[in-house]
Scaffold this motif. Sequence first.
Motif, PDB file in Angstrom:
ATOM      1  N   SER A 188      10.016  -0.912  26.298  1.00 57.48           N
ATOM      2  CA  SER A 188       8.964  -1.371  27.427  1.00 57.48           C
ATOM      3  C   SER A 188       9.091  -2.924  27.541  1.00 57.48           C
ATOM      4  O   SER A 188       9.395  -3.585  26.314  1.00 57.48           O
ATOM      5  CB  SER A 188       7.438  -1.103  26.967  1.00 57.48           C
ATOM      6  N   ARG A 189       8.795  -3.346  28.523  1.00 54.19           N
ATOM      7  CA  ARG A 189       8.738  -4.867  28.857  1.00 54.19           C
ATOM      8  C   ARG A 189       7.590  -5.145  29.720  1.00 54.19           C
ATOM      9  O   ARG A 189       7.223  -4.269  30.415  1.00 54.19           O
ATOM     10  CB  ARG A 189      10.047  -5.542  29.609  1.00 54.19           C
ATOM     11  N   GLY A 190       6.948  -6.492  29.460  1.00 51.60           N
ATOM     12  CA  GLY A 190       5.749  -6.631  30.451  1.00 51.60           C
ATOM     13  C   GLY A 190       4.464  -6.866  29.315  1.00 51.60           C
ATOM     14  O   GLY A 190       4.564  -6.656  28.119  1.00 51.60           O
ATOM     15  N   LEU A 191       3.481  -7.061  30.006  1.00 51.20           N
ATOM     16  CA  LEU A 191       2.186  -6.845  29.321  1.00 51.20           C
ATOM     17  C   LEU A 191       1.247  -6.049  29.686  1.00 51.20           C
ATOM     18  O   LEU A 191       0.987  -5.934  31.145  1.00 51.20           O
ATOM     19  CB  LEU A 191       1.591  -8.448  29.370  1.00 51.20           C
ATOM     20  N   PHE A 192       0.752  -4.985  28.908  1.00 48.56           N
ATOM     21  CA  PHE A 192      -0.107  -3.929  29.492  1.00 48.56           C
ATOM     22  C   PHE A 192      -1.133  -3.753  28.380  1.00 48.56           C
ATOM     23  O   PHE A 192      -0.540  -3.377  27.414  1.00 48.56           O
ATOM     24  CB  PHE A 192       0.686  -2.683  30.138  1.00 48.56           C
ATOM     25  N   ALA A 193      -2.454  -3.646  28.571  1.00 46.92           N
ATOM     26  CA  ALA A 193      -3.282  -3.499  27.859  1.00 46.92           C
ATOM     27  C   ALA A 193      -4.675  -2.350  28.119  1.00 46.92           C
ATOM     28  O   ALA A 193      -4.827  -2.536  29.308  1.00 46.92           O
ATOM     29  CB  ALA A 193      -3.953  -4.743  26.987  1.00 46.92           C
ATOM     30  N   GLY A 194      -4.909  -1.619  27.136  1.00 45.19           N
ATOM     31  CA  GLY A 194      -6.209  -0.903  27.400  1.00 45.19           C
ATOM     32  C   GLY A 194      -6.062   0.383  26.981  1.00 45.19           C
ATOM     33  O   GLY A 194      -4.923   0.833  26.378  1.00 45.19           O
ATOM     34  N   VAL A 195      -7.115   1.245  27.385  1.00 43.34           N
ATOM     35  CA  VAL A 195      -6.999   2.673  26.877  1.00 43.34           C
ATOM     36  C   VAL A 195      -7.323   3.474  28.136  1.00 43.34           C
ATOM     37  O   VAL A 195      -8.196   3.183  28.957  1.00 43.34           O
ATOM     38  CB  VAL A 195      -8.141   2.808  25.864  1.00 43.34           C
TER      39      VAL A 195
END
Length: 185
Positions: free
Chosen positions: A129-136
């Motif tokens: 993966s590349r990029g920024l992704f956060a969470g549930v």
Amino acid sequence: ELVAIPARRIPRNMLAEAQAIAIIPRVIKVGFVVGVRRGQGVVMTRDAEGEWSLPQFLTLTGGSIGWQAGVQGTDVVLIFRTRTSVENLMRGKFTIGADAAAAAGPVGRNASAATDAQLRAEILSYSRSRGLFAGVSIDGSVLEINQVANTAFYGAPSTQLPQFVPQSATDLRLYLTELFNAATT
């Protein structure tokens, strides 16, 4: 690239036992509470003699809901471990989670399916993966054979013999054959 890095590579025994492999570069996921993901790639299946098919185009589409935010690009390789999951996919539309269980595959030189109960999944997933992704979130994905792309590339849908076979399809099939033959030795 996912088979080249020794400490993070797809184990050779997983490659040797694969019934099919899907390669989906650049799956884009965008989300803020509700998320969507989409990517296009190819799938190649193994016949009863162990020969690889020509690549067939497919589309991955998914959605999610939950505490999440961001944008992410992911290269995905799916290894189908059972004949049943391959047959279901080739019928057209295939829901990961409902039609077959998927799990993150083991990595490294010494990973073994026999030592991990999670590896009873029909599909193993490898990604970068590349990029920024956060969470549930709770999410699901659907794989679908892309007949429009197959017809444009081969001159016929995947249910018919191709009218012509571009060199890139032959090259990918040859590369996959060499890769999997190396995995069995």
